[in-house]
Design a protein around this motif. Structure first.
Motif, short mmCIF file in Angstrom:
data_model
loop_
_atom_site.label_atom_id
_atom_site.label_comp_id
_atom_site.label_asym_id
_atom_site.label_seq_id
_atom_site.Cartn_x
_atom_site.Cartn_y
_atom_site.Cartn_z
N MET A 1 -15.48 -1.14 -6.86
CA MET A 1 -15.10 -0.33 -5.69
C MET A 1 -14.42 0.93 -6.18
SD MET A 1 -12.91 -1.59 -2.38
CE MET A 1 -12.92 -0.61 -0.88
N THR A 2 -14.82 2.08 -5.62
CA THR A 2 -14.29 3.37 -6.06
C THR A 2 -12.85 3.52 -5.62
OG1 THR A 2 -15.14 4.41 -4.05
CG2 THR A 2 -16.58 4.41 -5.97
N GLU A 3 -12.14 4.39 -6.39
CA GLU A 3 -10.75 4.66 -6.09
C GLU A 3 -10.62 5.42 -4.76
OE1 GLU A 3 -8.09 3.64 -7.70
OE2 GLU A 3 -9.27 2.60 -9.26
N ILE A 4 -9.52 5.18 -4.06
CA ILE A 4 -9.28 5.84 -2.76
C ILE A 4 -8.29 6.97 -2.97
CG2 ILE A 4 -8.44 5.53 -0.40
CD1 ILE A 4 -9.16 2.58 -0.64
N ASP A 5 -8.61 8.13 -2.40
CA ASP A 5 -7.71 9.28 -2.48
C ASP A 5 -6.70 9.17 -1.34
OD1 ASP A 5 -6.43 11.62 -2.91
OD2 ASP A 5 -8.07 12.93 -2.24
N TYR A 6 -5.49 8.66 -1.67
CA TYR A 6 -4.47 8.41 -0.64
C TYR A 6 -3.72 9.67 -0.23
CZ TYR A 6 -5.11 3.41 -1.51
OH TYR A 6 -5.63 2.16 -1.63
N SER A 7 -3.94 10.77 -0.96
CA SER A 7 -3.19 11.97 -0.63
C SER A 7 -3.64 12.60 0.71
CB SER A 7 -3.33 12.99 -1.75
OG SER A 7 -4.70 13.34 -1.91
N ARG A 8 -4.84 12.22 1.19
CA ARG A 8 -5.36 12.82 2.42
C ARG A 8 -4.92 12.07 3.68
NH1 ARG A 8 -10.25 10.40 4.10
NH2 ARG A 8 -10.98 8.75 2.68
N TYR A 9 -4.18 10.94 3.48
CA TYR A 9 -3.73 10.15 4.63
C TYR A 9 -2.28 10.49 4.99
CZ TYR A 9 -7.96 7.42 3.84
OH TYR A 9 -9.25 7.03 3.67
N LYS A 10 -2.02 10.48 6.30
CA LYS A 10 -0.68 10.73 6.81
C LYS A 10 -0.19 9.45 7.49
CE LYS A 10 -0.93 15.13 5.74
NZ LYS A 10 -0.13 15.68 4.64
N VAL A 11 0.85 8.83 6.88
CA VAL A 11 1.38 7.61 7.44
C VAL A 11 2.87 7.56 7.10
CG1 VAL A 11 0.81 6.28 5.39
CG2 VAL A 11 1.14 5.09 7.59
N THR A 12 3.68 7.04 8.06
CA THR A 12 5.12 6.99 7.83
C THR A 12 5.50 5.74 7.04
OG1 THR A 12 5.54 5.82 9.89
CG2 THR A 12 5.51 8.24 9.99
N HIS A 13 6.72 5.80 6.54
CA HIS A 13 7.26 4.65 5.80
C HIS A 13 7.39 3.43 6.70
CE1 HIS A 13 9.26 7.61 2.77
NE2 HIS A 13 7.98 7.35 2.44
N ALA A 14 7.72 3.66 8.00
CA ALA A 14 7.91 2.54 8.92
C ALA A 14 6.60 1.78 9.12
CB ALA A 14 8.43 3.07 10.27
N ARG A 15 5.45 2.51 9.21
CA ARG A 15 4.16 1.86 9.40
C ARG A 15 3.80 1.02 8.17
NH1 ARG A 15 1.32 0.78 13.42
NH2 ARG A 15 -0.67 1.61 12.63
N LEU A 16 4.04 1.54 6.96
CA LEU A 16 3.74 0.79 5.74
C LEU A 16 4.58 -0.47 5.66
CD1 LEU A 16 3.38 3.63 3.05
CD2 LEU A 16 1.55 2.30 4.15
N MET A 17 5.84 -0.40 6.13
CA MET A 17 6.71 -1.56 6.12
C MET A 17 6.16 -2.64 7.05
SD MET A 17 9.21 -1.37 4.01
CE MET A 17 10.25 -2.64 4.69
N GLU A 18 5.57 -2.21 8.25
CA GLU A 18 4.98 -3.18 9.15
C GLU A 18 3.84 -3.93 8.48
OE1 GLU A 18 3.76 -1.21 12.70
OE2 GLU A 18 5.79 -0.53 13.23
N LEU A 19 3.00 -3.20 7.73
CA LEU A 19 1.88 -3.83 7.03
C LEU A 19 2.37 -4.83 5.98
CD1 LEU A 19 -1.18 -4.01 6.48
CD2 LEU A 19 -0.89 -2.12 4.86
N LEU A 20 3.39 -4.46 5.23
CA LEU A 20 3.89 -5.33 4.16
C LEU A 20 4.50 -6.60 4.72
CD1 LEU A 20 5.54 -2.70 1.74
CD2 LEU A 20 3.48 -4.06 1.34
N ARG A 21 5.15 -6.50 5.86
CA ARG A 21 5.78 -7.69 6.42
C ARG A 21 4.75 -8.75 6.81
NH1 ARG A 21 8.96 -3.62 9.31
NH2 ARG A 21 11.03 -3.45 8.32
N HIS A 22 3.49 -8.33 7.11
CA HIS A 22 2.45 -9.29 7.45
C HIS A 22 2.01 -10.11 6.24
CE1 HIS A 22 1.72 -8.18 11.63
NE2 HIS A 22 1.74 -6.89 11.30
#
Length: 640
Positions: A1-22
């Motif tokens: 699977m090819t690498e993902i360019d994460y620099s083009r995404y806009k997401v807050t720290h709070a949203r990433l924390m919601e994902l990690l808690r799952h």
């Protein structure tokens, strides 16, 4: 699977924390994110937009739970849609379930194959992971160790068996539970009743929980104990050995002190012995001089009387008397020589000198003695210079020549030299009775004489000291004595001396047989001696030779005699007078009155000091007892 360019995404720290808690246990996501920002040195702001590195960190955390492919699918859908379709969720769940079971099996297999026992408890202090080694080490009964078992029950089971040490059981359990709750790393060694030693290493797990490893270190502890025991035994042996060495050292020190005292006593004893030997030597020197005086006078009287008598019976009687006196003189001389050698007072000084003068003097002395016995005497000249001591070398050769004349009844004698490599071998040949081969070593023993025939008068036989003294002198000088002999044909005695060149002035171009010097008739001789008997004997002998004799005992009488009879042609002076030496008397007369005549110094003192002093004053030296033939030869040589 090819690498993902994460620099083009806009997401807050709070949203990433919601994902990690799952996908993580409660509180675990907050702890991981907090550690991340601490390492970055930035404050955590939930409303701030996450950068690419924060998104990659989130991917890694989710990957640890559900696997890489599933984690990327979840994160990509979450970033692009803000939510996940049910099909995506089911796909992710299936992949996560597979990864979870695979990871779990892999973890169990890894733990099960460890040599140490392993137990893991969660944040609620319940057992969640262990291996069979852990169960075997503590010998837990079946059914006790199960998933979700509170760890305090396991600790209580061990405490009831006495494996946690003495004390109240609940207190022991509470103390260990408190230690786990404080989440501090710990190490502890448990000594069990069966003799095993278990080492326990505990460390807290991030997010809660505790992992502990249990190692059986019984063999290691036994080895450590054995090493300590060996060390203790070694230290004890070293201590005992040190004590033994200390005692031995004390014993050696005492022995050294004892030996030092013994050596000191030996030095005192040796000093006393040396002093006694020196006293003996001085006594013998004085005694020999006093004894030589009358013997010397008696010999002179006998020689003078022999020249006056004409009857054969009288001459034979005189000859026996002379032989007896000569034998006594030889014995005294030999005893004196042996005494000096024993006392160690003879310290030879080696020097380079020509042999020719020494051989000439010996030939002059012994030619006359040989002719008196009806023997021929021949000397082969030598031009060698040698390294030796002239006086001691003369003493050895005199012994060789004296023995040759004494033990040769007819025939001839030969004195000469031959070269042996770097050595000059001075040889004395005779045609005497010879010596058996098995007796050649015996002749050098003190007071040892071979069986002698009746044809040798008892008065003419040796003392048994001459060759012994010669051998000791030769060793003192570092020279070798060589002897060859054939019974009935004769003998050869030789001395090997280092060669130090050639004296061209002493070289003689022709073989020579010694020719007697001229007569002494009409010669005016001054005799100085403090012994009246010696003066009378000397006057009788010299008068028989046709000499005019002037006798004196001191300087005053010499002056009166010279004024009355005129200056002498030659002076015969005794070395040891009453108040001065003969040399000092003649020097004083020469200085005051200009009386300068050839001088012969006569003495029984054979020391090097006397010899050197006589030679420094230009005098000839004769050793008592005087041989008439030697006296006549020296006088004739000086007067000619």
């Amino acid at each position: 699977m090819t690498e993902i360019d994460y620099s083009r995404y806009k997401v807050t720290h709070a949203r990433l924390m919601e994902l990690l808690r799952h996908y993580s246990p409660r509180g675990w996501a907050e702890l991981m994110v907090e550690e991340y920002f601490q390492k970055q040195g930035k404050p955590f702001d939930e409303q701030a937009v996450a950068d690419a590195s924060m998104i990659q960190f989130t991917e890694q955390l989710v990957t640890n739970v559900i696997g890489r492919d599933a984690a990327r699918s979840v994160l990509k859908a979450f970033l692009e849609k803000g939510y996940m379709h049910i099909s995506d969720v089911m796909s992710i769940i299936d992949g996560g379930r597979y990864f979870f079971h695979f990871s779990q099996e892999l973890l169990r297999a890894s733990i099960e194959n460890l040599e140490q026992g392993i137990s893991v408890v969660d944040k609620d202090l319940r057992l969640i992971v262990w291996n069979s080694r852990y169960v075997a080490l503590f010998d837990y009964p079946p059914g006790l160790v199960v998933e979700g078992r509170p760890v305090d029950e396991l600790i209580r089971f061990n405490a009831q068996l006495g494996e946690c040490g003495p004390g109240d059981i609940e207190t022991l359990v509470e103390r260990r539970i408190k230690h786990l709750k404080n989440r501090h790393p710990h190490f502890f060694e448990r000594h069990r009743k069966d003799g095993k030693v278990i080492a326990m290493h505990g460390n807290p797990i991030p997010g809660g929980g505790y992992v502990t490893s249990f190692s059986d270190i019984t063999a290691h502890k036994q080895l450590v104990y054995q090493l300590k025991e060996n060390k203790r035994n070694l230290e004890q042996r070293v201590s005992e050995r040190t004590k033994e060495l200390t005692e031995l050292n004390h014993a050696l020190q005492n022995e050294i002190i004892t030996r030092g005292k013994v050596e000191e006593d030996l030095r005192h004893a040796k000093a006393a012995a040396d002093k006694a030997n020196l006293s003996k030597t001085k006594f013998l020197a004085a005694a020999s001089h006093d004894l030589m005086q009358p013997l010397n006078a008696a010999g002179l009287f006998c020689s003078a009387l022999a020249q006056r008598l004409s009857a054969h019976e009288d001459l034979e009687l005189i000859h026996h008397i002379e032989s007896s006196i000569s034998a006594a003189e030889v014995q005294l001389d030999s005893l004196m020589e042996a005494s000096k050698l024993d006392a160690g007072v003879v310290k030879p000084k080696l020097m380079k000198f020509p042999l020719s003068p020494l051989l000439e003097t010996l030939a002059a002395e012994f030619t006359v003695l040989a002719e008196e016995k009806g023997l021929g005497f021949r000397k082969v000249p030598s031009s060698y210079c040698v390294l030796s001591n002239p006086q001691l070398l003369r003493r050895i050769l005199q012994n060789f020549l004296s023995n040759a004349i004494r033990y040769t009844q007819q025939g001839r004698l030969l004195l000469g030299c031959r070269r042996k490599g770097a050595l000059c071998q001075i040889e004395v040949w005779d045609t005497g009775r010879g010596i058996p081969q098995d007796k050649l070593q015996e002749i050098f023993r003190e007071f040892h004489r071979l069986d002698q025939s009746d044809e040798i008068l008892s008065s003419e036989r040796g003392t048994g000291l001459g060759l012994a003294i010669s051998d000791r002198i030769a060793k003192l000088l570092g020279h070798n004595i060589v002897v060859h002999s054939r019974p009935g044909l004769g003998s050869m005695f030789a001395l090997q001396v280092p060669i130090e060149g050639v004296d061209s002035r002493s070289a003689e171009s022709h073989d020579s047989t010694w020719k007697p010097l001229g007569g002494l008739e009409g010669c005016k001789v001054l005799c100085i001696d403090n012994d009246e008997a010696v003066l009378e004997g000397m006057q009788a002998l010299l008068s028989a030779w046709g000499c005019h004799v002037i006798c004196a005992v001191d300087e005053a009488e010499v002056l009166r005699a010279v004024q009355q009879h005129g200056a002498p042609d030659i002076a015969l002076v005794d070395y040891q007078l009453d108040s001065a030496t003969g040399i000092e008397v003649m020097d004083a007369i020469q200085a005051k009155h200009g009386l300068e005549v050839p001088r012969v110094v006569i003495t029984a003192n054979k020391t090097r000091e006397v010899h050197d002093r006589v030679k420094r004053h230009g005098c000839e030296l004769l050793i008592k007892p005087i041989k008439p033939a030697a006296l006549r030869a020296v006088m004739s040589s000086l007067l000619d």
